[in-house]
Design a protein around this motif. Structure first.
Motif, PDB file in Angstrom:
ATOM      1  N   SER A  19       0.874  -1.804   0.149  1.00  0.00           N
ATOM      2  CA  SER A  19      -0.082  -0.193  -0.063  1.00  0.00           C
ATOM      3  C   SER A  19       0.924   1.142  -0.159  1.00  0.00           C
ATOM      4  N   ALA A  20       1.924   1.221   0.503  1.00  0.00           N
ATOM      5  CA  ALA A  20       3.184   2.536   0.791  1.00  0.00           C
ATOM      6  C   ALA A  20       3.567   2.555  -0.707  1.00  0.00           C
ATOM      7  N   THR A  21       3.634   1.484  -1.360  1.00  0.00           N
ATOM      8  CA  THR A  21       4.414   1.310  -2.937  1.00  0.00           C
ATOM      9  C   THR A  21       3.451   2.218  -3.194  1.00  0.00           C
ATOM     10  N   ALA A  22       1.654   1.193  -3.103  1.00  0.00           N
ATOM     11  CA  ALA A  22       1.177   1.902  -4.296  1.00  0.00           C
ATOM     12  C   ALA A  22       0.812   3.773  -4.272  1.00  0.00           C
ATOM     13  N   ARG A 212       9.331   3.381   4.047  1.00  0.00           N
ATOM     14  CA  ARG A 212      10.833   3.751   3.363  1.00  0.00           C
ATOM     15  C   ARG A 212      11.110   2.629   2.146  1.00  0.00           C
ATOM     16  N   VAL A 213      10.906   1.787   2.233  1.00  0.00           N
ATOM     17  CA  VAL A 213      10.906   0.643   1.274  1.00  0.00           C
ATOM     18  C   VAL A 213      10.054   1.044  -0.239  1.00  0.00           C
ATOM     19  N   ALA A 214       9.186   0.986  -0.060  1.00  0.00           N
ATOM     20  CA  ALA A 214       8.273   2.078  -0.837  1.00  0.00           C
ATOM     21  C   ALA A 214       9.519   3.115  -1.973  1.00  0.00           C
ATOM     22  N   ALA A 215       9.899   4.018  -1.415  1.00  0.00           N
ATOM     23  CA  ALA A 215      10.915   5.438  -1.065  1.00  0.00           C
ATOM     24  C   ALA A 215      12.341   4.351  -2.270  1.00  0.00           C
ATOM     25  N   ALA A 216      12.682   3.191  -1.699  1.00  0.00           N
ATOM     26  CA  ALA A 216      13.682   2.712  -2.649  1.00  0.00           C
ATOM     27  C   ALA A 216      12.942   1.859  -3.538  1.00  0.00           C
ATOM     28  N   VAL A 217      11.673   1.960  -3.705  1.00  0.00           N
ATOM     29  CA  VAL A 217      11.517   1.159  -4.845  1.00  0.00           C
ATOM     30  C   VAL A 217      11.233   2.194  -6.246  1.00  0.00           C
ATOM     31  N   VAL A 218      10.331   2.919  -5.326  1.00  0.00           N
ATOM     32  CA  VAL A 218      10.579   4.143  -6.607  1.00  0.00           C
ATOM     33  C   VAL A 218      12.148   4.993  -7.317  1.00  0.00           C
ATOM     34  N   ASP A 226      20.217  -1.983 -10.370  1.00  0.00           N
ATOM     35  CA  ASP A 226      19.824  -3.665 -10.515  1.00  0.00           C
ATOM     36  C   ASP A 226      19.896  -4.266  -8.682  1.00  0.00           C
ATOM     37  N   GLU A 227      20.572  -3.325  -7.887  1.00  0.00           N
ATOM     38  CA  GLU A 227      20.012  -4.405  -7.119  1.00  0.00           C
ATOM     39  C   GLU A 227      19.998  -2.982  -6.040  1.00  0.00           C
ATOM     40  N   VAL A 228      18.393  -3.080  -4.387  1.00  0.00           N
ATOM     41  CA  VAL A 228      19.396  -2.019  -3.221  1.00  0.00           C
ATOM     42  C   VAL A 228      19.194  -3.460  -2.168  1.00  0.00           C
ATOM     43  N   TYR A 229      19.755  -2.953  -1.087  1.00  0.00           N
ATOM     44  CA  TYR A 229      20.232  -3.126  -0.423  1.00  0.00           C
ATOM     45  C   TYR A 229      19.575  -2.446   0.830  1.00  0.00           C
ATOM     46  N   LEU A 230      18.462  -2.401   1.920  1.00  0.00           N
ATOM     47  CA  LEU A 230      18.528  -1.728   2.407  1.00  0.00           C
ATOM     48  C   LEU A 230      18.817  -1.752   3.822  1.00  0.00           C
ATOM     49  N   GLY A 231      19.390  -0.769   5.081  1.00  0.00           N
ATOM     50  CA  GLY A 231      19.341  -0.542   6.136  1.00  0.00           C
ATOM     51  C   GLY A 231      21.344  -0.699   5.873  1.00  0.00           C
ATOM     52  N   TRP A 232      21.872  -0.118   7.069  1.00  0.00           N
ATOM     53  CA  TRP A 232      22.801  -0.487   7.869  1.00  0.00           C
ATOM     54  C   TRP A 232      22.750  -0.377   9.520  1.00  0.00           C
ATOM     55  N   PRO A 233      23.758  -1.236   9.542  1.00  0.00           N
ATOM     56  CA  PRO A 233      24.885  -2.349   8.989  1.00  0.00           C
ATOM     57  C   PRO A 233      25.020  -3.750   8.312  1.00  0.00           C
ATOM     58  N   GLU A 234      23.178  -3.767   8.067  1.00  0.00           N
ATOM     59  CA  GLU A 234      22.593  -4.702   7.219  1.00  0.00           C
ATOM     60  C   GLU A 234      23.400  -5.220   6.376  1.00  0.00           C
ATOM     61  N   SER A 235      23.329  -4.395   5.052  1.00  0.00           N
ATOM     62  CA  SER A 235      23.756  -4.401   4.193  1.00  0.00           C
ATOM     63  C   SER A 235      25.639  -4.270   3.442  1.00  0.00           C
ATOM     64  N   LEU A 236      26.062  -4.267   5.156  1.00  0.00           N
ATOM     65  CA  LEU A 236      27.698  -4.443   5.626  1.00  0.00           C
ATOM     66  C   LEU A 236      27.564  -5.928   5.482  1.00  0.00           C
ATOM     67  N   PHE A 237      26.425  -6.598   6.625  1.00  0.00           N
ATOM     68  CA  PHE A 237      26.724  -7.799   6.593  1.00  0.00           C
ATOM     69  C   PHE A 237      26.498  -9.126   5.726  1.00  0.00           C
ATOM     70  N   VAL A 238      25.823  -8.661   4.426  1.00  0.00           N
ATOM     71  CA  VAL A 238      25.299  -9.546   3.135  1.00  0.00           C
ATOM     72  C   VAL A 238      26.990  -8.883   2.956  1.00  0.00           C
ATOM     73  N   ARG A 239      27.298  -8.369   2.547  1.00  0.00           N
ATOM     74  CA  ARG A 239      28.970  -8.110   2.078  1.00  0.00           C
ATOM     75  C   ARG A 239      30.179  -9.656   2.812  1.00  0.00           C
TER      76      ARG A 239
END
Length: 266
Positions: A19-22, A212-218, A226-239
């Protein structure tokens, strides 16, 4: 992609992120076909957006059924005149010890989170290729890069969706059709069981609002990312998990007992 007048199919539209994305897409003047199993909430959302001047259509469907998926594509052709953007947002979340998950529930989660978005992408792809432009956006998760205990089925589904997105993006290079994978971290949505919310609070896990997710989608669609990873330190943990997974093993092991205490509640 210029979102003004873009023709968009958005699945899981009546949920928190949906709904936020809509709303964000409507503010960008996109034309929307909103899809969800929850007919009442879906229609309320469409009515709200139309009252605010947006072009929004509600279409209830069970995307695990082939006939419903085909009906969504056909309806988009009728009411939108085509498809420029597919956002695969519909999904299920399990937070349980794996041995307690019912086989039928696991099968449904995989159908909703993996099979349905893949087959929807397959259905829209010929249309986008003929017009020489378009984008498929798959909403994944940080758990699609880091396998978390008590999210085994959910993590498996998001790992699969991430791999599909990467492979299809490479296959379509130069075609004018793009593929975006967006990985939110913990988000405050109705998908979350109360035990999961309590665990996140106890472990001091940051939780984003759906907006916040909706804003990232738009933003990702506008910038053809191509790719978006949200949040810190979560995006660091992915690496870190990709390079040094044993470090992440140790960090999660220290939280294991507390996580299990919440996963086994109700």
């Amino acid at each position: 992609m210029n979102l003004k007048s873009a023709r968009v199919i958005l699945t899981g539209a009546s949920g928190g992120i949906g709904s936020a994305t809509a709303l964000a897409l409507a503010q960008s003047e996109a034309q929307l076909l909103l899809v969800d199993r929850q007919a009442e909430g879906l229609q309320q959302l469409a009515n709200r957006l139309r009252a605010e001047g947006a072009q929004a259509h509600a279409y209830p469907a069970d995307l695990t059924r082939g006939a419903d998926r085909q009906a969504v594509i056909e309806h988009a052709g009728r009411v939108l005149g085509g498809i420029d953007l597919l956002i695969n947002n519909a999904g299920l979340l399990h937070f349980n010890p794996f041995e307690e998950e019912e086989p039928q529930a696991i099968e449904r989660l995989l159908n909703v989170n993996v099979v349905a978005p893949i087959l929807l992408a397959r259905a829209v792809l010929p249309l986008m290729q003929r017009q020489g432009r378009g984008r498929v956006v798959n909403i994944g998760s940080i758990f699609g890069s880091i396998g978390f205990p008590y999210f085994a089925s959910y993590s498996a589904s998001k790992f699969a969706l991430r791999g599909f997105s990467e492979a299809l993006r490479r296959e379509l290079a130069g075609s004018g059709v793009g593929v975006t994978y967006i990985a939110p971290r913990a988000t405050r949505t109705p998908l979350n069981r109360s035990a999961l919310n309590r665990m996140n609070e106890a472990l001091k896990v940051a939780m984003d609002p759906p907006e916040r997710v909706a804003a990232a989608v738009v933003d990702a669609v506008r910038r053809d990312r191509d790719e978006v990873y949200l949040g810190w330190p979560e995006s660091l943990f992915v690496r870190l998990n990709g390079l040094l997974p044993r470090l992440v093993d140790g960090a999660l092991r220290r939280q294991h007992r507390e996580m299990r205490s919440y996963a086994t509640q109700g």
